[in-house]
Design an enzyme around this catalytic site. Structure first.
Site: not given
Length: 107
Positions: A31, A34
């Site tokens: 991600c 993230c």
């Protein structure tokens, strides 16, 4: 103190049974947002260590908690107090905004 890595096995003891409010960062290796948010969360773990405990859950390694709490997109941040969800935010945000959000919820 840096953030604590949490698994399905220790989620209850680290988050639900915590005596202090807990910020949970649901994330994954793949991600991009993230990875952008991660250093900010780590900074806040150090800056706010007296007010809130910060933990991170890799959703690929610990799928039970994200499923139980309805995590549909990542990064997802949740604040728990007394074993209950106080608030949830999905997506990245600047440090100042994140700090303000946490401060409002754990005060």
């Amino acid at each position: 103190m840096a953030s604590v890595a949490v698994t399905d096995e220790n989620f209850k003891s680290e988050v639900l049974d915590s005596d202090v409010p807990v910020l949970v960062d649901f994330w994954a290796e793949w991600c991009g947002p993230c990875k952008t948010l991660s250093p900010i969360v780590d900074e806040l773990a150090a800056d706010m260590k007296d007010k809130v405990k910060v933990v991170k859950i890799n959703i690929d390694e610990a799928p039970e908690a994200p499923t139980k709490y309805g995590v549909r997109g990542i990064p997802t941040l949740m604040i728990f107090k007394g074993g209950e969800i106080v608030d949830t935010r999905v997506g990245g945000m600047p440090k100042s905004q994140l700090e303000e959000w946490i401060g409002d919820k754990v005060a």
